[in-house]
Design a protein around this motif. Sequence first.
Motif, PDB file in Angstrom:
ATOM      1  N   GLN A 255      86.160 -79.468  45.510  1.00  0.00           N
ATOM      2  CA  GLN A 255      87.155 -79.351  45.239  1.00  0.00           C
ATOM      3  C   GLN A 255      87.380 -80.487  46.080  1.00  0.00           C
ATOM      4  OE1 GLN A 255      90.781 -77.781  43.832  1.00  0.00           O
ATOM      5  NE2 GLN A 255      89.609 -77.306  41.992  1.00  0.00           N
ATOM      6  N   VAL A 256      86.983 -80.469  47.690  1.00  0.00           N
ATOM      7  CA  VAL A 256      86.640 -81.502  48.566  1.00  0.00           C
ATOM      8  C   VAL A 256      86.421 -82.643  48.495  1.00  0.00           C
ATOM      9  CG1 VAL A 256      85.907 -81.416  50.887  1.00  0.00           C
ATOM     10  CG2 VAL A 256      86.949 -79.194  50.351  1.00  0.00           C
ATOM     11  N   GLN A 257      86.557 -84.253  48.723  1.00  0.00           N
ATOM     12  CA  GLN A 257      86.565 -84.850  48.096  1.00  0.00           C
ATOM     13  C   GLN A 257      86.135 -86.177  49.828  1.00  0.00           C
ATOM     14  OE1 GLN A 257      88.098 -86.793  44.679  1.00  0.00           O
ATOM     15  NE2 GLN A 257      88.247 -84.655  43.046  1.00  0.00           N
ATOM     16  N   LEU A 258      85.124 -86.146  50.085  1.00  0.00           N
ATOM     17  CA  LEU A 258      85.742 -87.078  51.258  1.00  0.00           C
ATOM     18  C   LEU A 258      85.460 -88.766  50.764  1.00  0.00           C
ATOM     19  CD1 LEU A 258      83.565 -84.693  54.243  1.00  0.00           C
ATOM     20  CD2 LEU A 258      86.114 -85.079  53.428  1.00  0.00           C
ATOM     21  N   VAL A 259      86.348 -89.439  51.499  1.00  0.00           N
ATOM     22  CA  VAL A 259      86.033 -90.704  51.415  1.00  0.00           C
ATOM     23  C   VAL A 259      86.231 -91.968  52.255  1.00  0.00           C
ATOM     24  CG1 VAL A 259      86.542 -93.024  49.512  1.00  0.00           C
ATOM     25  CG2 VAL A 259      87.346 -90.551  48.822  1.00  0.00           C
ATOM     26  N   GLU A 260      84.857 -91.936  52.387  1.00  0.00           N
ATOM     27  CA  GLU A 260      84.786 -92.892  53.414  1.00  0.00           C
ATOM     28  C   GLU A 260      85.168 -94.383  53.998  1.00  0.00           C
ATOM     29  OE1 GLU A 260      81.060 -90.413  53.696  1.00  0.00           O
ATOM     30  OE2 GLU A 260      81.985 -91.779  53.279  1.00  0.00           O
ATOM     31  N   SER A 261      85.732 -95.084  54.802  1.00  0.00           N
ATOM     32  CA  SER A 261      86.418 -96.496  54.440  1.00  0.00           C
ATOM     33  C   SER A 261      86.282 -96.920  55.671  1.00  0.00           C
ATOM     34  CB  SER A 261      87.626 -96.550  54.347  1.00  0.00           C
ATOM     35  OG  SER A 261      89.450 -95.895  54.701  1.00  0.00           O
ATOM     36  N   GLY A 262      86.261 -98.652  55.944  1.00  0.00           N
ATOM     37  CA  GLY A 262      86.256 -99.452  57.108  1.00  0.00           C
ATOM     38  C   GLY A 262      84.794 -99.875  57.457  1.00  0.00           C
ATOM     39  N   GLY A 263      83.866 -99.246  56.811  1.00  0.00           N
ATOM     40  CA  GLY A 263      82.816-100.229  56.641  1.00  0.00           C
ATOM     41  C   GLY A 263      82.386-101.769  57.003  1.00  0.00           C
ATOM     42  N   GLY A 264      81.504-102.261  57.495  1.00  0.00           N
ATOM     43  CA  GLY A 264      81.563-103.490  57.487  1.00  0.00           C
ATOM     44  C   GLY A 264      80.052-104.540  57.924  1.00  0.00           C
ATOM     45  N   LEU A 265      80.703-105.766  58.324  1.00  0.00           N
ATOM     46  CA  LEU A 265      79.230-106.422  59.177  1.00  0.00           C
ATOM     47  C   LEU A 265      80.048-106.928  60.608  1.00  0.00           C
ATOM     48  CD1 LEU A 265      76.861-108.076  59.815  1.00  0.00           C
ATOM     49  CD2 LEU A 265      77.909-109.992  58.872  1.00  0.00           C
ATOM     50  N   VAL A 266      80.013-106.522  62.349  1.00  0.00           N
ATOM     51  CA  VAL A 266      80.201-107.335  62.924  1.00  0.00           C
ATOM     52  C   VAL A 266      79.002-107.302  64.285  1.00  0.00           C
ATOM     53  CG1 VAL A 266      80.585-104.875  63.733  1.00  0.00           C
ATOM     54  CG2 VAL A 266      81.892-106.543  64.797  1.00  0.00           C
ATOM     55  N   GLN A 267      79.290-108.423  64.887  1.00  0.00           N
ATOM     56  CA  GLN A 267      78.396-109.069  65.973  1.00  0.00           C
ATOM     57  C   GLN A 267      78.412-107.951  66.817  1.00  0.00           C
ATOM     58  OE1 GLN A 267      80.192-112.627  67.334  1.00  0.00           O
ATOM     59  NE2 GLN A 267      79.177-113.882  65.555  1.00  0.00           N
ATOM     60  N   ALA A 268      77.136-108.472  67.707  1.00  0.00           N
ATOM     61  CA  ALA A 268      77.183-107.088  68.478  1.00  0.00           C
ATOM     62  C   ALA A 268      77.791-107.022  69.878  1.00  0.00           C
ATOM     63  CB  ALA A 268      75.483-107.589  69.361  1.00  0.00           C
ATOM     64  N   GLY A 269      78.359-105.964  70.299  1.00  0.00           N
ATOM     65  CA  GLY A 269      79.039-105.950  71.241  1.00  0.00           C
ATOM     66  C   GLY A 269      80.847-106.206  70.811  1.00  0.00           C
ATOM     67  N   GLY A 270      81.087-105.922  69.239  1.00  0.00           N
ATOM     68  CA  GLY A 270      82.381-105.979  68.724  1.00  0.00           C
ATOM     69  C   GLY A 270      82.613-104.537  68.515  1.00  0.00           C
ATOM     70  N   SER A 271      83.927-104.742  67.812  1.00  0.00           N
ATOM     71  CA  SER A 271      84.205-103.217  67.633  1.00  0.00           C
ATOM     72  C   SER A 271      84.290-102.804  66.136  1.00  0.00           C
ATOM     73  CB  SER A 271      85.344-102.929  68.423  1.00  0.00           C
ATOM     74  OG  SER A 271      85.608-102.640  69.890  1.00  0.00           O
ATOM     75  N   LEU A 272      84.720-101.442  65.837  1.00  0.00           N
ATOM     76  CA  LEU A 272      84.764-101.641  64.263  1.00  0.00           C
ATOM     77  C   LEU A 272      85.279 -99.829  64.128  1.00  0.00           C
ATOM     78  CD1 LEU A 272      84.603-103.079  61.587  1.00  0.00           C
ATOM     79  CD2 LEU A 272      82.369-101.744  61.206  1.00  0.00           C
ATOM     80  N   THR A 273      86.354 -99.578  63.418  1.00  0.00           N
ATOM     81  CA  THR A 273      86.896 -98.479  63.562  1.00  0.00           C
ATOM     82  C   THR A 273      86.533 -97.865  61.698  1.00  0.00           C
ATOM     83  OG1 THR A 273      88.402 -98.557  65.100  1.00  0.00           O
ATOM     84  CG2 THR A 273      88.839 -96.703  63.682  1.00  0.00           C
ATOM     85  N   LEU A 274      86.028 -96.797  61.472  1.00  0.00           N
ATOM     86  CA  LEU A 274      85.943 -95.987  60.643  1.00  0.00           C
ATOM     87  C   LEU A 274      86.887 -95.125  60.033  1.00  0.00           C
ATOM     88  CD1 LEU A 274      82.009 -95.427  60.418  1.00  0.00           C
ATOM     89  CD2 LEU A 274      82.656 -97.371  59.325  1.00  0.00           C
ATOM     90  N   ALA A 275      87.218 -94.736  59.182  1.00  0.00           N
ATOM     91  CA  ALA A 275      88.026 -93.943  58.714  1.00  0.00           C
ATOM     92  C   ALA A 275      87.502 -92.829  57.606  1.00  0.00           C
ATOM     93  CB  ALA A 275      89.541 -94.025  57.985  1.00  0.00           C
ATOM     94  N   CYS A 276      87.716 -91.761  57.356  1.00  0.00           N
ATOM     95  CA  CYS A 276      87.284 -90.684  56.665  1.00  0.00           C
ATOM     96  C   CYS A 276      88.785 -89.984  55.810  1.00  0.00           C
ATOM     97  CB  CYS A 276      86.334 -89.992  57.001  1.00  0.00           C
ATOM     98  SG  CYS A 276      85.484 -88.134  55.609  1.00  0.00           S
ATOM     99  N   THR A 277      88.640 -89.595  54.557  1.00  0.00           N
ATOM    100  CA  THR A 277      90.202 -88.721  54.155  1.00  0.00           C
ATOM    101  C   THR A 277      89.752 -87.558  53.094  1.00  0.00           C
ATOM    102  OG1 THR A 277      91.961 -91.057  54.654  1.00  0.00           O
ATOM    103  CG2 THR A 277      91.984 -89.186  53.423  1.00  0.00           C
ATOM    104  N   ASN A 278      90.184 -86.772  53.222  1.00  0.00           N
ATOM    105  CA  ASN A 278      90.322 -85.885  52.334  1.00  0.00           C
ATOM    106  C   ASN A 278      90.895 -86.018  50.777  1.00  0.00           C
ATOM    107  OD1 ASN A 278      89.183 -83.531  50.408  1.00  0.00           O
ATOM    108  ND2 ASN A 278      90.000 -82.128  51.925  1.00  0.00           N
ATOM    109  N   ALA A 279      90.331 -86.364  49.780  1.00  0.00           N
ATOM    110  CA  ALA A 279      90.877 -86.608  48.529  1.00  0.00           C
ATOM    111  C   ALA A 279      91.559 -85.814  47.918  1.00  0.00           C
ATOM    112  CB  ALA A 279      90.924 -88.544  47.832  1.00  0.00           C
ATOM    113  N   GLY A 280      90.484 -84.729  48.362  1.00  0.00           N
ATOM    114  CA  GLY A 280      90.401 -83.615  47.008  1.00  0.00           C
ATOM    115  C   GLY A 280      91.856 -82.738  47.008  1.00  0.00           C
TER     116      GLY A 280
END
Length: 122
Positions: free
Chosen positions: A1-26
């Motif tokens: 019943q632990v359900q991990l859901v990732e979000s925040g991915g995508g396309l970014v240029q080299a040198g840039g920044s991105l933040t991923l999130a993981c939430t337990n929705a279970g």
Amino acid sequence: QVQLVESGGGLVQAGGSLTLACTNAGRTFGNYVMGWFRQAPGKEREFVAAISWSATNTDYADSVKGRFTISGNNVRNTVYLQMSSLKTEDTAVYYCAASRSPWSKRVAYDYWGQGIQVTVSS
């Protein structure tokens, strides 16, 4: 019943920044060690970063030290991966994972998210 859901991915240029999130929705909650892994096409899944429940312990792969930061919000049951100075070599599917084991630099993980794509363009 632990359900991990990732979000925040995508396309970014080299040198840039991105933040991923993981939430337990279970329905099951606990004092988990949380980790991030990634897998590029044709390569095996590799460890990226981990954090203990108390947030007093963190661990990073040598390839991301100084560029990535793992953090958590226990109230929101969410763990984050802040990525900066991104390189094309960081392109991969990123997976969130949770472990019921006590903290160590390398633990076995019991639960996994579905993965999310991160693409870094040159």
